[in-house]
Motif scaffolding. Structure first.
Motif, PDB file in Angstrom:
ATOM      1  N   CYS A  26      42.555  55.063  48.740  1.00 27.87           N
ATOM      2  CA  CYS A  26      43.112  54.417  47.548  1.00 27.87           C
ATOM      3  C   CYS A  26      42.396  53.117  47.205  1.00 27.87           C
ATOM      4  CB  CYS A  26      44.601  54.153  47.750  1.00 27.87           C
ATOM      5  SG  CYS A  26      45.605  55.639  47.922  1.00 27.87           S
ATOM      6  N   LYS A  27      41.471  52.691  48.080  1.00 29.97           N
ATOM      7  CA  LYS A  27      40.719  51.452  47.863  1.00 29.97           C
ATOM      8  C   LYS A  27      41.665  50.292  47.557  1.00 29.97           C
ATOM      9  CE  LYS A  27      36.598  53.865  46.207  1.00 29.97           C
ATOM     10  NZ  LYS A  27      35.589  54.016  45.112  1.00 29.97           N
ATOM     11  N   VAL A  28      42.651  50.124  48.429  1.00 30.10           N
ATOM     12  CA  VAL A  28      43.701  49.140  48.200  1.00 30.10           C
ATOM     13  C   VAL A  28      43.154  47.721  48.131  1.00 30.10           C
ATOM     14  CG1 VAL A  28      45.859  48.200  49.081  1.00 30.10           C
ATOM     15  CG2 VAL A  28      45.372  50.627  49.345  1.00 30.10           C
ATOM     16  N   GLN A  29      42.350  47.336  49.107  1.00 29.70           N
ATOM     17  CA  GLN A  29      41.806  45.977  49.120  1.00 29.70           C
ATOM     18  C   GLN A  29      40.908  45.730  47.912  1.00 29.70           C
ATOM     19  OE1 GLN A  29      42.560  43.468  50.938  1.00 29.70           O
ATOM     20  NE2 GLN A  29      43.766  44.438  52.566  1.00 29.70           N
ATOM     21  N   GLU A  30      40.125  46.716  47.538  1.00 24.94           N
ATOM     22  CA  GLU A  30      39.242  46.572  46.372  1.00 24.94           C
ATOM     23  C   GLU A  30      40.054  46.390  45.104  1.00 24.94           C
ATOM     24  OE1 GLU A  30      39.034  48.769  48.724  1.00 24.94           O
ATOM     25  OE2 GLU A  30      36.970  49.119  49.366  1.00 24.94           O
ATOM     26  N   GLN A  31      41.149  47.148  44.990  1.00 21.53           N
ATOM     27  CA  GLN A  31      41.980  47.031  43.800  1.00 21.53           C
ATOM     28  C   GLN A  31      42.664  45.657  43.726  1.00 21.53           C
ATOM     29  OE1 GLN A  31      44.010  50.404  42.004  1.00 21.53           O
ATOM     30  NE2 GLN A  31      43.815  51.504  43.928  1.00 21.53           N
ATOM     31  N   LEU A  32      43.107  45.152  44.880  1.00 18.29           N
ATOM     32  CA  LEU A  32      43.719  43.829  44.903  1.00 18.29           C
ATOM     33  C   LEU A  32      42.703  42.766  44.510  1.00 18.29           C
ATOM     34  CD1 LEU A  32      45.963  41.831  45.508  1.00 18.29           C
ATOM     35  CD2 LEU A  32      45.334  41.942  47.930  1.00 18.29           C
ATOM     36  N   LYS A  33      41.492  42.869  45.038  1.00  9.78           N
ATOM     37  CA  LYS A  33      40.442  41.904  44.705  1.00  9.78           C
ATOM     38  C   LYS A  33      40.146  41.932  43.209  1.00  9.78           C
ATOM     39  CE  LYS A  33      35.673  40.636  45.839  1.00  9.78           C
ATOM     40  NZ  LYS A  33      34.475  40.972  46.669  1.00  9.78           N
ATOM     41  N   THR A  34      40.096  43.119  42.632  1.00  5.36           N
ATOM     42  CA  THR A  34      39.828  43.247  41.199  1.00  5.36           C
ATOM     43  C   THR A  34      40.937  42.594  40.379  1.00  5.36           C
ATOM     44  OG1 THR A  34      38.601  45.310  41.496  1.00  5.36           O
ATOM     45  CG2 THR A  34      39.494  44.877  39.307  1.00  5.36           C
ATOM     46  N   VAL A  35      42.176  42.847  40.755  1.00  5.11           N
ATOM     47  CA  VAL A  35      43.312  42.259  40.041  1.00  5.11           C
ATOM     48  C   VAL A  35      43.245  40.739  40.082  1.00  5.11           C
ATOM     49  CG1 VAL A  35      45.814  41.915  40.115  1.00  5.11           C
ATOM     50  CG2 VAL A  35      44.874  44.216  40.305  1.00  5.11           C
ATOM     51  N   ILE A  36      43.019  40.187  41.260  1.00  2.00           N
ATOM     52  CA  ILE A  36      43.008  38.726  41.412  1.00  2.00           C
ATOM     53  C   ILE A  36      41.874  38.082  40.626  1.00  2.00           C
ATOM     54  CG2 ILE A  36      42.585  36.872  43.081  1.00  2.00           C
ATOM     55  CD1 ILE A  36      44.206  38.472  45.104  1.00  2.00           C
ATOM     56  N   THR A  37      40.661  38.630  40.738  1.00  3.11           N
ATOM     57  CA  THR A  37      39.527  38.028  40.042  1.00  3.11           C
ATOM     58  C   THR A  37      39.661  38.147  38.526  1.00  3.11           C
ATOM     59  OG1 THR A  37      38.289  40.101  40.340  1.00  3.11           O
ATOM     60  CG2 THR A  37      37.919  38.349  41.940  1.00  3.11           C
ATOM     61  N   GLU A  38      40.227  39.262  38.055  1.00  2.00           N
ATOM     62  CA  GLU A  38      40.377  39.438  36.610  1.00  2.00           C
ATOM     63  C   GLU A  38      41.502  38.578  36.047  1.00  2.00           C
ATOM     64  OE1 GLU A  38      40.806  43.554  35.716  1.00  2.00           O
ATOM     65  OE2 GLU A  38      38.701  44.043  36.130  1.00  2.00           O
ATOM     66  N   VAL A  39      42.609  38.489  36.757  1.00  2.00           N
ATOM     67  CA  VAL A  39      43.743  37.708  36.261  1.00  2.00           C
ATOM     68  C   VAL A  39      43.462  36.209  36.353  1.00  2.00           C
ATOM     69  CG1 VAL A  39      46.172  37.113  36.621  1.00  2.00           C
ATOM     70  CG2 VAL A  39      45.442  39.497  36.772  1.00  2.00           C
ATOM     71  N   LEU A  40      42.930  35.760  37.493  1.00  2.03           N
ATOM     72  CA  LEU A  40      42.656  34.338  37.662  1.00  2.03           C
ATOM     73  C   LEU A  40      41.356  33.910  36.993  1.00  2.03           C
ATOM     74  CD1 LEU A  40      44.865  34.796  39.910  1.00  2.03           C
ATOM     75  CD2 LEU A  40      43.748  32.956  41.158  1.00  2.03           C
ATOM     76  N   GLY A  41      40.463  34.872  36.745  1.00  5.56           N
ATOM     77  CA  GLY A  41      39.212  34.535  36.086  1.00  5.56           C
ATOM     78  C   GLY A  41      38.291  33.698  36.940  1.00  5.56           C
ATOM     79  N   CYS A  42      38.314  33.909  38.246  1.00  4.45           N
ATOM     80  CA  CYS A  42      37.455  33.139  39.136  1.00  4.45           C
ATOM     81  C   CYS A  42      36.917  34.042  40.236  1.00  4.45           C
ATOM     82  CB  CYS A  42      38.214  31.955  39.738  1.00  4.45           C
ATOM     83  SG  CYS A  42      39.600  32.421  40.815  1.00  4.45           S
ATOM     84  N   SER A  43      35.949  33.524  40.986  1.00  2.00           N
ATOM     85  CA  SER A  43      35.321  34.303  42.054  1.00  2.00           C
ATOM     86  C   SER A  43      36.201  34.318  43.293  1.00  2.00           C
ATOM     87  CB  SER A  43      33.962  33.695  42.401  1.00  2.00           C
ATOM     88  OG  SER A  43      34.141  32.400  42.967  1.00  2.00           O
ATOM     89  N   SER A  44      35.812  35.142  44.262  1.00  2.00           N
ATOM     90  CA  SER A  44      36.549  35.194  45.525  1.00  2.00           C
ATOM     91  C   SER A  44      36.473  33.857  46.250  1.00  2.00           C
ATOM     92  CB  SER A  44      35.979  36.306  46.413  1.00  2.00           C
ATOM     93  OG  SER A  44      36.119  37.567  45.802  1.00  2.00           O
ATOM     94  N   GLY A  45      35.307  33.197  46.149  1.00  4.90           N
ATOM     95  CA  GLY A  45      35.153  31.886  46.774  1.00  4.90           C
ATOM     96  C   GLY A  45      36.080  30.849  46.157  1.00  4.90           C
ATOM     97  N   ASP A  46      36.190  30.873  44.834  1.00  5.43           N
ATOM     98  CA  ASP A  46      37.091  29.944  44.155  1.00  5.43           C
ATOM     99  C   ASP A  46      38.543  30.221  44.530  1.00  5.43           C
ATOM    100  OD1 ASP A  46      35.046  28.623  42.844  1.00  5.43           O
ATOM    101  OD2 ASP A  46      35.125  29.934  41.089  1.00  5.43           O
TER     102      ASP A  46
END
Length: 299
Positions: A105-125
């Motif tokens: 289900c690529k759970v972690q990938e989907q969570l990362k996508t949601v966070i970066t798209e909603v917050l509009g920032c990189s994983s580092g930020d």
């Protein structure tokens, strides 16, 4: 013995070199102190730390609602997969099932996508924001992502983080709203695609959109406290998830779900014979015919 050289014993050249070294060291120290005092621009475009935290919490709430929808889909996949494993009597541990589902289900990938798209920032930020804001409200949202993932992979309906279920949204009212949602959903499906040939993927998109719209209307009508709220759908399904853990509720809901399934069976037909269709795997390119007549609304 150590030999100490007095400043006045140095030559003029040595004294000049020493003075330059001291000045350079002082300038370097001042530069480091100034750079520490200047904070990096906020990844969220906030002018102050307080404003950044406020925006961070608000965006975490938005990301939580979006990931909740993702987890609802994962939960359905996990429930079917677990049923197939049980039916096939496959010997596998719970840890192995969870690992397999998380990967597929690529759970972690989907969570990362949601966070970066909603917050509009990189994983580092995002990591930097977590380090700067460690209060309880922020931690609750971050832990909530993990809780929703855990429940979904376990085949259990997730609950929205920090959800507050209105007192008037009782078990009986939740069931009533569910039945009304399915009725409205059927009407909307017929209005949009009645009599048309559409692919399985298109049908899935139509079903999802019609269900959300129907649910929002039914909830707004029956629960004034949720009327017009952007999170009404998520709050309602969180209430269902909570009530599913109570004795007697799952059986009542199953009765409504079975009626809903019979409605869909009457609404949709496939070109191939029913016996073959029952065994055929779902194909995104396969076409389904949607009945024109809204007679499916009858229970």
């Amino acid at each position: 013995a150590r030999t100490f050289v007095m400043f006045d014993q140095l030559s003029e050249v040595q004294r000049a070199v020493l003075r330059l070294a001291v000045v350079a060291s002082g300038a370097l120290l001042v530069g480091c102190l100034l750079s520490r005092g200047r904070a990096r621009p906020s990844p969220l475009g906030a002018a102050t730390l307080e404003e950044e935290r406020s925006r961070f919490v608000s965006l975490l709430g938005d990301a939580s609602r979006r990931f909740f929808i993702v987890c609802m889909g994962i939960q359905k996949v996990a429930r079917k997969a677990r049923a197939n494993i049980q039916a096939g009597q496959v010997e596998v541990t719970e840890a192995q099932i969870r690992q397999l589902l998380a990967q597929q289900c690529k759970v972690q990938e989907q969570l990362k996508t949601v966070i970066t798209e909603v917050l509009g920032c990189s994983s580092g930020d995002f990591h930097e924001l977590q380090l700067r804001h460690r209060d309880q409200e922020v931690r609750t949202y971050l832990e909530g992502f993990e809780f929703m993932m855990r429940d979904a992979i376990g085949g259990v309906a997730p609950m929205l983080t920090n959800v507050k279920i209105p007192d008037e949204l009782t078990e009986d009212l939740a069931l009533q709203i569910l039945g009304e949602t399915f009725m409205l959903e059927a009407e909307k499906i017929v209005e949009r695609v009645g009599g048309q040939q559409i692919t399985q993927r298109q049908l899935s998109e139509v079903l999802s959109a019609c269900h959300r719209e129907a649910c929002a209307e039914a909830v707004s009508e029956r629960v004034p406290a949720l009327a017009g709220r952007a999170d009404a759908f998520e709050v309602y399904y969180s209430a269902l998830a909570l009530y599913m853990k109570r004795e007697g509720f799952p059986e009542k809901r199953q009765m409504i779900d079975e009626i809903h399934q019979r409605q869909h069976a009457r609404m949709f037909s496939r070109p191939e014979p029913a016996a073959e269709a029952a065994e055929a795997p779902t194909d995104d390119g396969a076409e389904c015919a949607v009945a024109e007549a809204p007679a499916v609304l009858a229970a």
